[in-house]
Design a protein around this motif. Sequence first.
Motif, PDB file in Angstrom:
ATOM      1  N   TRP A  65       0.936  -1.156  -0.013  1.00  0.00           N
ATOM      2  CA  TRP A  65       0.128  -0.106  -0.067  1.00  0.00           C
ATOM      3  C   TRP A  65       0.825   1.079   0.060  1.00  0.00           C
ATOM      4  O   TRP A  65       1.964   1.303   0.594  1.00  0.00           O
ATOM      5  N   VAL A  66       0.668   2.198  -0.881  1.00  0.00           N
ATOM      6  CA  VAL A  66       1.092   3.580  -0.884  1.00  0.00           C
ATOM      7  C   VAL A  66       0.186   4.658  -0.311  1.00  0.00           C
ATOM      8  O   VAL A  66      -0.787   4.792  -0.927  1.00  0.00           O
ATOM      9  N   ASN A  67       0.302   5.241   0.645  1.00  0.00           N
ATOM     10  CA  ASN A  67      -0.419   6.445   1.177  1.00  0.00           C
ATOM     11  C   ASN A  67      -1.998   5.884   1.284  1.00  0.00           C
ATOM     12  O   ASN A  67      -2.761   6.529   0.913  1.00  0.00           O
ATOM     13  N   GLY A  68      -2.248   4.664   1.930  1.00  0.00           N
ATOM     14  CA  GLY A  68      -3.533   4.032   1.949  1.00  0.00           C
ATOM     15  C   GLY A  68      -4.013   3.539   0.923  1.00  0.00           C
ATOM     16  O   GLY A  68      -5.139   3.005   0.769  1.00  0.00           O
ATOM     17  N   GLU A  69      -3.328   3.587  -0.477  1.00  0.00           N
ATOM     18  CA  GLU A  69      -3.787   2.981  -1.757  1.00  0.00           C
ATOM     19  C   GLU A  69      -3.189   1.915  -2.004  1.00  0.00           C
ATOM     20  O   GLU A  69      -1.995   1.724  -1.802  1.00  0.00           O
ATOM     21  N   CYS A  70      -3.993   0.875  -2.498  1.00  0.00           N
ATOM     22  CA  CYS A  70      -3.527  -0.510  -3.037  1.00  0.00           C
ATOM     23  C   CYS A  70      -2.405  -0.285  -4.153  1.00  0.00           C
ATOM     24  O   CYS A  70      -2.801   0.180  -5.031  1.00  0.00           O
ATOM     25  N   PHE A  81       6.048   0.347 -10.011  1.00  0.00           N
ATOM     26  CA  PHE A  81       6.493   1.552 -10.194  1.00  0.00           C
ATOM     27  C   PHE A  81       5.086   2.425  -9.915  1.00  0.00           C
ATOM     28  O   PHE A  81       3.979   2.149 -10.813  1.00  0.00           O
ATOM     29  N   THR A  82       5.520   3.496  -9.356  1.00  0.00           N
ATOM     30  CA  THR A  82       4.274   4.677  -9.308  1.00  0.00           C
ATOM     31  C   THR A  82       4.850   6.048  -9.152  1.00  0.00           C
ATOM     32  O   THR A  82       5.989   6.198  -8.685  1.00  0.00           O
ATOM     33  N   GLU A  83       4.260   6.967  -9.520  1.00  0.00           N
ATOM     34  CA  GLU A  83       4.595   8.370  -9.351  1.00  0.00           C
ATOM     35  C   GLU A  83       3.549   8.858  -8.168  1.00  0.00           C
ATOM     36  O   GLU A  83       2.547   8.503  -8.220  1.00  0.00           O
ATOM     37  N   VAL A  84       4.450   9.569  -7.172  1.00  0.00           N
ATOM     38  CA  VAL A  84       3.627  10.129  -5.990  1.00  0.00           C
ATOM     39  C   VAL A  84       3.795  11.511  -5.906  1.00  0.00           C
ATOM     40  O   VAL A  84       5.057  11.973  -6.239  1.00  0.00           O
ATOM     41  N   GLN A  89       5.616  10.075   2.394  1.00  0.00           N
ATOM     42  CA  GLN A  89       4.971   8.733   1.943  1.00  0.00           C
ATOM     43  C   GLN A  89       4.967   7.780   2.902  1.00  0.00           C
ATOM     44  O   GLN A  89       5.937   7.529   3.582  1.00  0.00           O
ATOM     45  N   LYS A  90       3.925   7.047   2.730  1.00  0.00           N
ATOM     46  CA  LYS A  90       3.759   5.855   3.931  1.00  0.00           C
ATOM     47  C   LYS A  90       3.632   4.765   3.045  1.00  0.00           C
ATOM     48  O   LYS A  90       2.672   4.466   2.427  1.00  0.00           O
ATOM     49  N   THR A 105      10.465  10.429   3.010  1.00  0.00           N
ATOM     50  CA  THR A 105       9.811  11.880   2.678  1.00  0.00           C
ATOM     51  C   THR A 105      10.623  11.763   1.408  1.00  0.00           C
ATOM     52  O   THR A 105      11.932  11.732   1.169  1.00  0.00           O
ATOM     53  N   THR A 106       9.869  12.211   0.027  1.00  0.00           N
ATOM     54  CA  THR A 106      10.465  12.310  -1.132  1.00  0.00           C
ATOM     55  C   THR A 106      10.578  13.582  -1.667  1.00  0.00           C
ATOM     56  O   THR A 106       9.795  14.780  -1.416  1.00  0.00           O
ATOM     57  N   GLU A 107      11.378  13.889  -2.664  1.00  0.00           N
ATOM     58  CA  GLU A 107      11.699  15.164  -3.143  1.00  0.00           C
ATOM     59  C   GLU A 107      11.295  15.128  -4.783  1.00  0.00           C
ATOM     60  O   GLU A 107      11.329  14.192  -5.192  1.00  0.00           O
TER      61      GLU A 107
END
Length: 154
Positions: A65-70, A81-84, A89-90, A105-107
């Motif tokens: 899960w990325v930020n609560g999304e599957c 791979f995904t872009e956020v 980020q969790k 924490t992403t830049e």
Amino acid sequence: MLILKQTLPVIVALSIMVSGCASVNLVPAEEMAQAKSFDTPKGNLSGLYVYRDSSFGSTLKKDIWVNGECLGESAPHVFFFTEVPSGEQKISTESEFSPNPLLITTEPGKNYFIRQYIKLGVFVGGANLEQVSEQKGRAAVAKLKMAAPGQCSK
């Protein structure tokens, strides 16, 4: 006899974890090649690669899960791979008793690499996450297949 009764469940669990192989749907070759080009994300976005490079626990699929999304279910030798949007980020993975979250924490304009690994559990294998360097992450992802984003089991 008592020792056999105590060790038999452990032996059975270990043999299940290292035999067979879980599989997931893969993306088309063109999409995989694009992700493996490691392009710089545009605008305020960060690239996030989550991968599993080990065969240990090969029968296990684990939700990511990325930020609560599957993001999808992982299997051995695959990556997502995904872009956020840049910022905190969790990233979480399903484990034996509860999710194991990793906060980073992403830049903007940078790619980040998260390795998922399977660990021994009491009843079934658990999973955990670790952030790795871009150099180590790129080298690992280059050898893997890209999983199609999909439904998580929970």
